[in-house]
Design a protein around this motif. Structure first.
Motif, short mmCIF file in Angstrom:
data_model
loop_
_atom_site.label_atom_id
_atom_site.label_comp_id
_atom_site.label_asym_id
_atom_site.label_seq_id
_atom_site.Cartn_x
_atom_site.Cartn_y
_atom_site.Cartn_z
N LEU A 48 0.83 -1.21 0.00
CA LEU A 48 0.00 0.00 0.00
C LEU A 48 0.87 1.26 0.00
CD1 LEU A 48 -2.76 1.41 0.28
CD2 LEU A 48 -2.54 1.15 2.77
N LEU A 49 1.92 1.28 0.85
CA LEU A 49 2.81 2.44 0.88
C LEU A 49 3.54 2.60 -0.44
CD1 LEU A 49 4.35 2.17 4.48
CD2 LEU A 49 2.54 3.71 3.67
N GLY A 50 3.95 1.48 -1.06
CA GLY A 50 4.62 1.55 -2.36
C GLY A 50 3.71 2.14 -3.43
N GLN A 51 2.45 1.78 -3.40
CA GLN A 51 1.49 2.34 -4.35
C GLN A 51 1.36 3.85 -4.16
OE1 GLN A 51 0.98 -0.12 -6.93
NE2 GLN A 51 -1.01 0.93 -6.91
N ASP A 52 1.34 4.28 -2.90
CA ASP A 52 1.23 5.72 -2.64
C ASP A 52 2.48 6.47 -3.10
OD1 ASP A 52 -1.28 5.35 -1.55
OD2 ASP A 52 -0.54 5.16 0.51
N VAL A 53 3.65 5.86 -2.88
CA VAL A 53 4.90 6.51 -3.31
C VAL A 53 4.95 6.64 -4.82
CG1 VAL A 53 7.41 6.24 -3.41
CG2 VAL A 53 6.19 5.84 -1.26
N LEU A 54 4.50 5.59 -5.52
CA LEU A 54 4.53 5.60 -6.99
C LEU A 54 3.38 6.40 -7.58
CD1 LEU A 54 5.51 1.88 -7.67
CD2 LEU A 54 6.99 3.89 -7.73
N LEU B 150 1.46 5.13 9.34
CA LEU B 150 0.75 6.06 8.47
C LEU B 150 0.90 7.50 8.95
CD1 LEU B 150 -2.62 4.23 7.60
CD2 LEU B 150 -0.76 4.82 6.03
N ALA B 151 0.81 7.68 10.26
CA ALA B 151 0.96 9.04 10.79
C ALA B 151 2.36 9.58 10.55
CB ALA B 151 0.64 9.01 12.29
N LEU B 152 3.39 8.76 10.75
CA LEU B 152 4.76 9.20 10.52
C LEU B 152 5.01 9.53 9.05
CD1 LEU B 152 6.77 6.73 12.81
CD2 LEU B 152 6.37 9.18 13.18
N VAL B 153 4.49 8.67 8.17
CA VAL B 153 4.69 8.90 6.74
C VAL B 153 3.99 10.17 6.28
CG1 VAL B 153 4.20 7.99 4.44
CG2 VAL B 153 5.10 6.47 6.21
N SER B 154 2.77 10.41 6.79
CA SER B 154 2.03 11.60 6.36
C SER B 154 2.65 12.89 6.86
CB SER B 154 0.58 11.50 6.87
OG SER B 154 0.55 11.49 8.30
N VAL B 155 3.37 12.80 8.03
CA VAL B 155 4.01 14.01 8.57
C VAL B 155 5.39 14.22 7.97
CG1 VAL B 155 4.94 15.04 10.69
CG2 VAL B 155 2.72 13.93 10.72
N ALA B 156 6.14 13.12 7.81
CA ALA B 156 7.54 13.26 7.40
C ALA B 156 7.74 13.39 5.90
CB ALA B 156 8.34 12.06 7.92
N THR B 157 6.80 12.94 5.09
CA THR B 157 6.98 12.96 3.63
C THR B 157 5.77 13.63 2.99
OG1 THR B 157 5.90 10.83 3.31
CG2 THR B 157 8.27 10.80 3.76
N PRO B 158 5.96 14.11 1.80
CA PRO B 158 4.84 14.73 1.07
C PRO B 158 3.97 13.70 0.35
CG PRO B 158 6.85 14.97 -0.20
CD PRO B 158 7.25 14.34 1.09
N VAL B 159 4.22 12.41 0.64
CA VAL B 159 3.45 11.37 -0.06
C VAL B 159 1.99 11.47 0.35
CG1 VAL B 159 3.17 8.90 -0.41
CG2 VAL B 159 5.47 9.89 -0.21
N ASN B 160 1.10 11.35 -0.61
CA ASN B 160 -0.34 11.43 -0.35
C ASN B 160 -0.84 10.09 0.16
OD1 ASN B 160 -2.98 12.22 -0.22
ND2 ASN B 160 -3.36 11.97 -2.43
N THR B 161 -0.89 9.96 1.48
CA THR B 161 -1.36 8.72 2.09
C THR B 161 -2.74 8.92 2.70
OG1 THR B 161 -0.29 9.26 4.18
CG2 THR B 161 1.00 7.98 2.58
N GLU B 162 -3.31 7.80 3.13
CA GLU B 162 -4.61 7.84 3.77
C GLU B 162 -4.51 8.59 5.09
OE1 GLU B 162 -8.60 7.21 3.66
OE2 GLU B 162 -7.22 6.34 2.21
N SER B 163 -5.53 9.38 5.43
CA SER B 163 -5.53 10.11 6.70
C SER B 163 -5.46 9.12 7.85
CB SER B 163 -6.81 10.94 6.82
OG SER B 163 -6.91 11.48 8.12
N PRO B 164 -4.51 9.30 8.80
CA PRO B 164 -4.39 8.35 9.91
C PRO B 164 -5.67 8.23 10.74
CG PRO B 164 -2.46 9.76 9.78
CD PRO B 164 -3.46 10.33 8.84
N VAL B 165 -6.43 9.33 10.88
CA VAL B 165 -7.65 9.28 11.67
C VAL B 165 -8.70 8.40 10.99
CG1 VAL B 165 -9.53 10.65 12.65
CG2 VAL B 165 -7.19 11.54 12.65
N ILE B 166 -8.89 8.65 9.69
CA ILE B 166 -9.86 7.85 8.96
C ILE B 166 -9.42 6.38 8.89
CG2 ILE B 166 -10.97 7.54 6.72
CD1 ILE B 166 -10.73 10.54 6.28
#
Length: 363
Positions: free
Chosen positions: A28-34, A70-86
């Motif tokens: 899932l993270l790889g899909q978001d990065v790509l 997910l929270a670390l990735v969304s804060v540390a990188t500009p990658v468009n990931t799923e909202s950690p809350v949702i």
């Protein structure tokens, strides 16, 4: 292609759900990065499998790890990931559903195991009941056949010996042979009728009690045994206890008929202890059958001692004891059979009333 790899790993979710969760989350993270289309369903399915296969500790640990990453990735990188809350909300729902399914499966398994255990217990109880019934039938058959045959043999010998000298006595002995034989046959039919087809209920009659004791004693007197009966106190009225008392008297008289040589007196004593007599307790019931015959060597008809074994088993059922042996006070003569049964319940104990005690003796 990463989403295909993640979904294909779900084939191993039952064997290694934690590893599958890591693989699907990495895909899932790889899909978001790509910049591909986010496919979180594989992660949710994997977390559901962790909850159902590994339990709450593993499920919440994996869920917390996924949300934290997910929270670390969304804060540390500009990658468009799923909202950690949702994502956390959806993961919690999936984990709760998985844990609920696991709990219900465990509950059903416990019910199935309990049902199987109850079935095994029922089968064991049925086997124990069948074994106890076989032992009971063996005891009853011994009481019926052995005692009846002993009486019939003795009466037959007496009839043959007195046929020329005393025809009247001989005819009485023959008549008693018929009575004893018919009674034994009736009792055997009643007992063995229990083993017939259940669709044809056997005609059962009550077990013998103290009300049949006079007829029993009279039969042995007709066989030439000088029996004297003494009763004292208020004897038990419970049918099961009366069967034990009756069978004890029957066994003692049969042994006296078989083995006692030239007895002058065969004493039958039934006593309910109603006062403090030292060795005997208040409420006890004592049955004693003794003779003063010469010696104790077996006659031609040798017994198997199963009668005494059966009596001891009967006595043990009511917490009683049975003693059998020679009478040392007669110097080698005689034999005594003694049964002691305690009161089954305090309400059944005989109150001390020596002045009102009634004693009956028949010769």
């Amino acid at each position: 292609m990463l989403w295909a790899f993640g979904y294909s790993s779900l084939l191993l979710r039952l064997q290694a759900p934690v590893l599958v969760t890591a693989i699907t989350f990495a895909a899932l993270l790889g899909q978001d990065v790509l910049g591909g289309v986010s496919q979180p369903w594989a992660v949710l399915i994997a977390l559901y499998s962790v909850a159902t296969q590994r339990g709450a500790r593993w499920a919440w640990s994996c869920a917390a790890a996924v949300v934290a990453i997910l929270a670390l990735v969304s804060v540390a990188t500009p990658v468009n990931t799923e909202s950690p809350v949702i994502a956390g909300f959806g993961i919690c729902i999936v984990v709760l559903i998985g844990l609920n399914v696991r709990g219900r499966s465990a509950y059903l398994s416990a019910l199935i195991d309990r049902a199987a255990q109850l079935e095994r217990e029922r089968e064991q109880e049925a086997r124990l009941a069948a074994s106890a019934e076989r032992a009971r039938i063996a005891r009853e058959l011994h009481d019926i056949v052995a005692h009846g045959m002993s009486l019939m043999i003795t009466l037959s010998d007496a009839a043959d010996a007195t046929a020329d000298v005393d025809p009247t006595h001989s005819r009485d002995a023959v008549r008693h042979i018929g009575v004893v034989g018919r009674d034994a046959l009736t009792d055997m039919r009643r007992l063995l009728g229990v083993l017939h087809d259940e669709e044809e209920p056997a005609a059962l009659t009550p077990q013998p009690g103290l009300d049949a004791l006079d007829d029993l004693v009279e039969t042995y007197r007709a066989a030439g045994l000088p029996v004297a009966v003494t009763t004292s106190g208020e004897l038990p009225t419970a049918p099961a206890v009366q069967v034990v008392l009756y069978r004890t008297v029957q066994e003692g008289l049969t042994n006296a008929l078989r083995y006692a040589r030239q007895p002058e007196r065969v004493s039958v004593i039934l006593r309910a202890v109603g006062g403090d007599t030292g060795a005997e307790s208040v409420g006890e019931t004592i049955v004693e059958v003794s003779d003063d015959g010469m010696g104790s060597s077996p006659a031609v008809s040798v017994g198997t001692e199963r009668g005494l074994v059966g009596l001891r088993q009967r006595a043990a059922l009511f917490g009683g004891s049975l003693e059998a042996g020679p009478r040392p006070e007669l110097g080698g003569r005689g034999w005594r059979l003694r049964l002691r049964l305690p009161a089954a319940d305090p309400a059944d104990r005989v109150e001390p009333a020596p002045t009102d005690e009634t004693i009956q003796e028949t010769m």
